[in-house]
Scaffold this active site. Structure first.
Site, PDB file in Angstrom:
ATOM      1  N   GLU A   1     104.593  -6.289  12.615  1.00  0.00           N
ATOM      2  CA  GLU A   1     104.747  -7.437  11.127  1.00  0.00           C
ATOM      3  C   GLU A   1     104.925  -8.555  10.677  1.00  0.00           C
ATOM      4  OE1 GLU A   1     106.744  -4.666   7.380  1.00  0.00           O
ATOM      5  OE2 GLU A   1     105.919  -3.053   8.492  1.00  0.00           O
TER       6      GLU A   1
ATOM      7  N   ASP B   1     112.250   0.395  -5.028  1.00  0.00           N
ATOM      8  CA  ASP B   1     112.018   1.641  -4.239  1.00  0.00           C
ATOM      9  C   ASP B   1     111.950   2.147  -5.055  1.00  0.00           C
ATOM     10  OD1 ASP B   1     113.930  -0.067  -1.638  1.00  0.00           O
ATOM     11  OD2 ASP B   1     115.237   1.522  -2.665  1.00  0.00           O
TER      12      ASP B   1
ATOM     13  N   TYR C   1     112.787  -5.646  -6.727  1.00  0.00           N
ATOM     14  CA  TYR C   1     112.794  -4.694  -5.459  1.00  0.00           C
ATOM     15  C   TYR C   1     113.320  -4.302  -5.835  1.00  0.00           C
ATOM     16  CZ  TYR C   1     113.452  -5.308  -0.536  1.00  0.00           C
ATOM     17  OH  TYR C   1     114.148  -4.826   0.626  1.00  0.00           O
TER      18      TYR C   1
ATOM     19  N   ARG D   1     109.107  -6.489  12.895  1.00  0.00           N
ATOM     20  CA  ARG D   1     110.060  -4.799  13.025  1.00  0.00           C
ATOM     21  C   ARG D   1     108.224  -4.434  13.691  1.00  0.00           C
ATOM     22  NH1 ARG D   1     110.654  -2.562   7.749  1.00  0.00           N
ATOM     23  NH2 ARG D   1     109.761  -3.214   6.353  1.00  0.00           N
TER      24      ARG D   1
ATOM     25  N   ARG E   1     128.373   2.523   7.679  1.00  0.00           N
ATOM     26  CA  ARG E   1     129.401   3.985   8.358  1.00  0.00           C
ATOM     27  C   ARG E   1     130.527   3.900   9.437  1.00  0.00           C
ATOM     28  NH1 ARG E   1     124.033   6.642   7.569  1.00  0.00           N
ATOM     29  NH2 ARG E   1     123.562   6.457   5.528  1.00  0.00           N
TER      30      ARG E   1
ATOM     31  N   ARG F   1     106.882 -12.811  -1.042  1.00  0.00           N
ATOM     32  CA  ARG F   1     107.514 -13.113   0.172  1.00  0.00           C
ATOM     33  C   ARG F   1     106.094 -11.713   0.474  1.00  0.00           C
ATOM     34  NH1 ARG F   1     108.839 -16.202   3.358  1.00  0.00           N
ATOM     35  NH2 ARG F   1     109.182 -15.259   5.306  1.00  0.00           N
TER      36      ARG F   1
ATOM     37  N   ARG G   1     121.975  -3.009   0.746  1.00  0.00           N
ATOM     38  CA  ARG G   1     120.660  -2.320   1.079  1.00  0.00           C
ATOM     39  C   ARG G   1     121.251  -1.294   1.554  1.00  0.00           C
ATOM     40  NH1 ARG G   1     115.788  -2.021  -1.899  1.00  0.00           N
ATOM     41  NH2 ARG G   1     114.517  -1.116  -0.019  1.00  0.00           N
TER      42      ARG G   1
HETATM   43  N1  UDP Z   1     117.967  -6.205   7.624  1.00  0.00           N
HETATM   44  C1  UDP Z   1     119.009  -6.157   8.650  1.00  0.00           C
HETATM   45  N2  UDP Z   1     118.667  -6.020   9.963  1.00  0.00           N
HETATM   46  C2  UDP Z   1     117.991  -5.267   9.997  1.00  0.00           C
HETATM   47  C3  UDP Z   1     117.578  -4.220   8.478  1.00  0.00           C
HETATM   48  C4  UDP Z   1     117.354  -4.962   7.819  1.00  0.00           C
HETATM   49  O1  UDP Z   1     119.388  -7.651   8.589  1.00  0.00           O
HETATM   50  O2  UDP Z   1     118.072  -4.299  11.113  1.00  0.00           O
HETATM   51  C5  UDP Z   1     118.436  -6.600   5.891  1.00  0.00           C
HETATM   52  C6  UDP Z   1     117.351  -7.438   5.252  1.00  0.00           C
HETATM   53  O3  UDP Z   1     118.183  -8.338   4.899  1.00  0.00           O
HETATM   54  C7  UDP Z   1     116.465  -7.221   4.756  1.00  0.00           C
HETATM   55  C8  UDP Z   1     117.697  -6.087   4.130  1.00  0.00           C
HETATM   56  O4  UDP Z   1     118.564  -5.271   5.518  1.00  0.00           O
HETATM   57  O5  UDP Z   1     115.525  -7.858   3.531  1.00  0.00           O
HETATM   58  C9  UDP Z   1     117.088  -4.733   3.570  1.00  0.00           C
HETATM   59  O6  UDP Z   1     116.269  -3.902   4.233  1.00  0.00           O
HETATM   60  P1  UDP Z   1     115.080  -2.477   4.291  1.00  0.00           P
HETATM   61  O7  UDP Z   1     115.329  -2.045   4.968  1.00  0.00           O
HETATM   62  O8  UDP Z   1     116.227  -2.269   3.054  1.00  0.00           O
HETATM   63  O9  UDP Z   1     113.916  -3.665   3.722  1.00  0.00           O
HETATM   64  P2  UDP Z   1     112.415  -2.967   3.390  1.00  0.00           P
HETATM   65  O10 UDP Z   1     112.556  -1.543   4.331  1.00  0.00           O
HETATM   66  O11 UDP Z   1     111.955  -3.346   2.017  1.00  0.00           O
HETATM   67  O12 UDP Z   1     111.629  -4.190   4.279  1.00  0.00           O
END
Ligand code: UDP
Length: 372
Positions: A305, A355, A353, A279, A175, A248, A171
């Site tokens: 969170e 979006d 999962y 976060r 870049r 989760r 996901r």
């Molecule tokens: N992830 C990570 N570090 C970060 C942010 C995301 O390793 O700082 C990984 C983590 O495994 C997470 C996945 O990337 O489950 C997808 O993150 P995303 O932010 O897309 O998840 P959401 O916003 O759906 O919680």
């Protein structure tokens, strides 16, 4: 008794959009929700002039023109661009992984230098990656994996990165440009006035009953409509008869602070394993720190969170789409296929999962095939 063509269980994006489409085609719909608010997990609540994403931050993004044209009938979107910051033990890194991240991590200046560094580190993975850890290292190398991925991912999923499927990390874009825009999406933003307003617009003129738990009075509700659209958890529908699917859950600790700026960004990820939260969201920055009249807001609201394993009674947020749960889901899916006059949809109904844009696409797709 049958007063409705469709009983829609759950007023989140999927249920609301299906109800809208069915209503517009002349079907009589009733939407029920066990919460006291509409919108499911995209629900926002205004506190101190700030739209608080009560069930977690939602940033709309899509490349799907049809979805964008559809949803913008119900909301105007602002120009918010998601650029989370990672905090690893006080060191700040730009996300997603891009030249700013690589420069801070290794001091590299050019894309070639960054690519060489990644190439050198990814060599430790031979062949196809088998799990999230191997996938992550083969995408960005071990340094970034250790500082920015491992801790965050293990906190979020409560599982070792070696036991998680690699698709989760795919996901995240990588870049070799100076681009902090998290999403590779043509369209992105937050609905002006909040998500709740958007859902209310979608549901305009449709009967909605809140605080109604379908599964508690299933027979009664089923008798009210010709067909049911169920957007709750698929295992709960079958009373967990084959065992429960894993989810989760997230706990939010919200704080109103008497200062205008706490962290200077909507999302800061704590990527070490010691910090207990994953976060912190500072909600005002989804709307540039302004109220609806364009005034600066004197206070701020933050949400820490905490990710946890789902237990009965908790709110499910993320399906754990690993192999074991995939097998169990298929069994539930087979039961669902045998049920008559019911459609299972959305993140919980399909155990996916998703979006938001994919949820919209899926609801529109079902509406098209279902509603003649
Ligand atoms: N992830 C990570 N570090 C970060 C942010 C995301 O390793 O700082 C990984 C983590 O495994 C997470 C996945 O990337 O489950 C997808 O993150 P995303 O932010 O897309 O998840 P959401 O916003 O759906 O919680």
């Amino acid at each position: 008794m049958e007063n409705y063509d469709y009983l829609i269980v759950g007023s989140g994006l999927y249920g609301s959009i299906f109800a809208r489409e069915a209503t517009d085609k002349g079907y009589k719909c009733l939407v029920i929700d066990k919460r006291d608010n509409v919108g499911g997990n995209i629900y926002t609540e205004k506190v101190e002039g700030i739209n608080v994403h009560k069930y977690g931050a939602h940033i709309f993004h899509t490349n799907n023109q049809k979805v964008w044209d559809y949803i913008t009938q119900y909301a105007t979107f602002n120009r918010f661009t998601n650029s989370p910051v990672a905090n690893y033990k006080g060191e700040l890194y730009s996300l997603p992984f891009n030249m700013y991240t690589f420069n801070k991590m290794w001091g590299v200046v050019t894309p070639e230098e960054a690519a060489a560094k990644i190439e050198e580190q990814r060599k430790e993975i031979k062949g196809e990656p088998h799990n999230l850890e191997e996938q992550a290292i083969s995408l960005v190398g071990r340094d970034i994996y250790e500082k920015l991925i491992k801790g965050y991912t293990e906190k979020q999923w409560g599982r070792d990165c070696k036991d998680l499927p690699s698709f989760i990390i795919k996901r995240l874009p990588v870049r070799l440009t100076f681009d902090n825009n998290y999403f590779n999406a043509l369209y992105q933003g937050i609905p002006v006035g909040g998500y709740t307003k958007m859902i209310e617009n979608i549901l305009e003129g449709i009967e909605v009953r809140l605080n109604e738990d379908y599964l508690e009075k299933k027979h009664e509700y089923d008798a009210m409509a010709t067909k049911v659209v169920y957007t709750g958890a698929i295992d709960a529908y079958f009373n967990y008869s084959l065992g429960n699917l894993e989810y989760r859950s997230v706990r939010f600790e919200n704080e109103i602070l008497d200062k205008p700026n706490f962290q200077g960004n909507a999302a800061v990820n704590y990527t070490d394993c010691e910090t207990p939260w994953t976060r912190i969201i500072e909600h005002k920055w989804f709307e540039f720190g302004k109220d609806e009249y364009g005034n600066d807001l004197p206070k701020t609201i933050i949400s820490r969170e905490y990710s946890s394993e789902w237990n009965p009674g908790d709110e499910p947020y993320y399906p754990v789409n690993d192999e074991k749960n995939g097998v169990l889901y298929k069994k539930y899916r087979a039961l669902a296929d045998k049920e008559k006059n019911i459609i299972f949809g959305g993140r919980l109904g399909e155990y996916k999962y998703y979006d938001m844009d994919a949820v919209i696409a899926s609801a529109l797709h079902i509406a098209e095939s279902e509603l003649k």
